[in-house]
Design a protein around this motif. Structure first.
Motif: not given
Length: 104
Positions: A85-86, A73-80
């Motif tokens: 996607x990658x 959860x320290x990573x944003x939803x966009x980052x995850x």
């Protein structure tokens, strides 16, 4: 995040059980103590830690990717989402699409 966006503020996520999600109307959410948990925690408990989450997904296991990032959860939803996607692009896996649109 896609279903949360689609459901909007009128509904709260109460439970995730493997590939199913239970939403209730926000005005009734107080009846379900689980509704106080964050969507990420509900997903972690109901899917990410589920014993069947990796069965039938050999391509995930063979990819060598560290999917624990998805539960961080320290990573944003966009980052995850960008991570997945990658991963899908690198693995040339086209079965899933990580985009959604909400019609208003």
């Amino acid at each position: 995040g896609a279903f949360l966006s689609i459901m909007g503020p009128r509904y709260r996520l109460v439970q995730v059980e493997y590939e199913d999600a239970l939403f209730v109307r926000s005005d009734l959410a107080h009846v379900f103590p689980e509704s106080r948990r964050t969507p990420t925690v509900l997903w972690q408990l109901g899917y990410f830690c589920h014993p069947f989450a990796r069965i039938g997904r050999d391509w995930l296991m063979k990819s060598g990717l560290d999917f624990r990032l998805l539960a961080d959860e320290r990573k944003s939803l966009d980052a995850r989402s960008n991570f997945m996607a990658k991963a899908f692009a690198d693995l040339k896996y086209t079965r899933y699409n990580l985009t959604h649109s909400v019609k208003t």
